[in-house]
Design a protein around this motif. Structure first.
Motif, PDB file in Angstrom:
ATOM      1  N   THR A 112       0.818  -1.210   0.000  1.00 33.30           N
ATOM      2  CA  THR A 112       0.000   0.000   0.000  1.00 33.30           C
ATOM      3  C   THR A 112       0.856   1.266   0.000  1.00 33.30           C
ATOM      4  OG1 THR A 112      -0.138  -0.117   2.424  1.00 33.30           O
ATOM      5  CG2 THR A 112      -1.915  -1.147   1.173  1.00 33.30           C
ATOM      6  N   ARG A 113       2.179   1.124  -0.066  1.00 37.29           N
ATOM      7  CA  ARG A 113       3.064   2.286  -0.099  1.00 37.29           C
ATOM      8  C   ARG A 113       3.269   2.753  -1.539  1.00 37.29           C
ATOM      9  NH1 ARG A 113       6.038   3.658   4.379  1.00 37.29           N
ATOM     10  NH2 ARG A 113       5.740   2.308   6.200  1.00 37.29           N
ATOM     11  N   SER A 114       3.722   3.989  -1.687  1.00 32.49           N
ATOM     12  CA  SER A 114       3.959   4.534  -3.021  1.00 32.49           C
ATOM     13  C   SER A 114       5.255   3.978  -3.594  1.00 32.49           C
ATOM     14  CB  SER A 114       4.033   6.058  -2.972  1.00 32.49           C
ATOM     15  OG  SER A 114       5.238   6.483  -2.336  1.00 32.49           O
ATOM     16  N   GLU A 115       5.359   4.034  -4.924  1.00 31.37           N
ATOM     17  CA  GLU A 115       6.576   3.592  -5.584  1.00 31.37           C
ATOM     18  C   GLU A 115       7.780   4.398  -5.096  1.00 31.37           C
ATOM     19  OE1 GLU A 115       3.675   3.751  -6.969  1.00 31.37           O
ATOM     20  OE2 GLU A 115       3.412   2.154  -8.447  1.00 31.37           O
ATOM     21  N   ALA A 116       7.595   5.693  -4.891  1.00 32.55           N
ATOM     22  CA  ALA A 116       8.710   6.541  -4.459  1.00 32.55           C
ATOM     23  C   ALA A 116       9.209   6.136  -3.077  1.00 32.55           C
ATOM     24  CB  ALA A 116       8.282   8.009  -4.458  1.00 32.55           C
ATOM     25  N   GLU A 117       8.291   5.812  -2.174  1.00 34.28           N
ATOM     26  CA  GLU A 117       8.691   5.380  -0.834  1.00 34.28           C
ATOM     27  C   GLU A 117       9.524   4.110  -0.896  1.00 34.28           C
ATOM     28  OE1 GLU A 117       5.650   5.991   2.620  1.00 34.28           O
ATOM     29  OE2 GLU A 117       4.497   5.523   0.807  1.00 34.28           O
TER      30      GLU A 117
END
Length: 265
Positions: A45-50
């Motif tokens: 559920t995290r962003s690609e950038a994270e």
């Protein structure tokens, strides 16, 4: 001379155990370190950038502490997003985990296959590329489920998953157009093989499941084919990036996988 440096397996949680286990069977004398990024769980559920920022930095710290001979990113989400960044940052072999679309297409008789992963994995262009290269004559249905990651973690801790919840997750594939002809499902999250039997029982009709674990084990064995292993590898190590009540419930399961030393990064 024997070399005590370990193979390091990395995931956001416990899913990578489904990759470590077949590797341990092929290489029973290999020292093993298993790392769960419990402070960052879940990745799906995290962003690609994270993920692209977090994973290389964390693996850099782990490489300094444990000096592994090879790292397995035993997480489809982390691999499809961060693998190039990790390989650029670290000067040692890195093995990633990608959805087993090729073997699924080879097995399918109906030419309809499903890709069951996290939301972050199933939307990646990498999956588009795998489907185009290896399943061009198949209908490829996709569904992402963060809930199934939690159900698999809970199951490892001794909590049987609710069949109704599993049926609801699988409905994300079977209820799509063409889902009635689906005959092979790719477990595109390393957590999902941990509940494969329960998923099979909850499916509306018989279906085969495939995952990348055995193929990754063969890849690791080939990459280390000329290396020497200690006669006694010692106990496996499990490492959490944070300890909490959830991780403590998983310690007995880690011991069943041969990881009897538990540490916190």
């Amino acid at each position: 001379m024997t070399e005590p440096r370990p193979i390091l397996f990395f995931d956001s949680g416990m899913g990578g155990l489904s990759v470590m286990a077949p590797t341990a069977r092929l290489l029973p004398r290999a020292p093993l370190v298993y790392v769960a990024d419990s402070a960052g769980y879940p990745y799906g559920t995290r962003s690609e950038a994270e993920i692209a920022a977090r994973v290389p930095a964390l693996l850099g710290r782990l490489a300094e502490r444990y000096r592994p001979r090879l790292i397995v990113i035993a997480c489809n989400t982390a691999s499809t997003i961060a693998l190039p960044h990790v390989r650029a940052a670290l000067d040692l072999p890195i093995v990633g985990t990608v959805p087993a679309i090729k073997p699924a297409a080879e097995l399918s008789e109906t030419r309809v296959i499903g890709v069951l992963g996290t939301e972050a994995t199933v939307r990646q262009p990498y999956v588009d590329d795998l489907a185009a290269r290896f399943a061009g004559d198949c209908t490829v249905l996709r569904h992402g489920s963060a809930e199934l990651v939690d159900l698999a973690e809970a199951a490892l801790g001794g909590e049987a998953p609710d069949p109704d919840r599993l049926r609801a997750v699988l409905g994300g594939l079977f209820d799509q157009p063409g889902g009635d002809r689906l005959d092979v499902i790719v477990n595109a999250c390393t957590h999902f093989p941990l509940v494969e039997a329960e998923l099979a029982a909850a499916a509306p009709h018989p279906v085969r499941f495939v995952d990348g674990g055995p193929g990754i084990a063969r890849r690791v064995a080939w990459l280390t084919r000329d290396q020497h292993w200690p006669a006694d590898p010692g106990p496996g190590r499990a490492v959490f990036t944070a300890r909490n009540a959830r991780t403590d419930r998983l310690v007995p399961a880690l011991a069943r996988f041969g990881l009897s030393v538990v540490e916190t990064l």
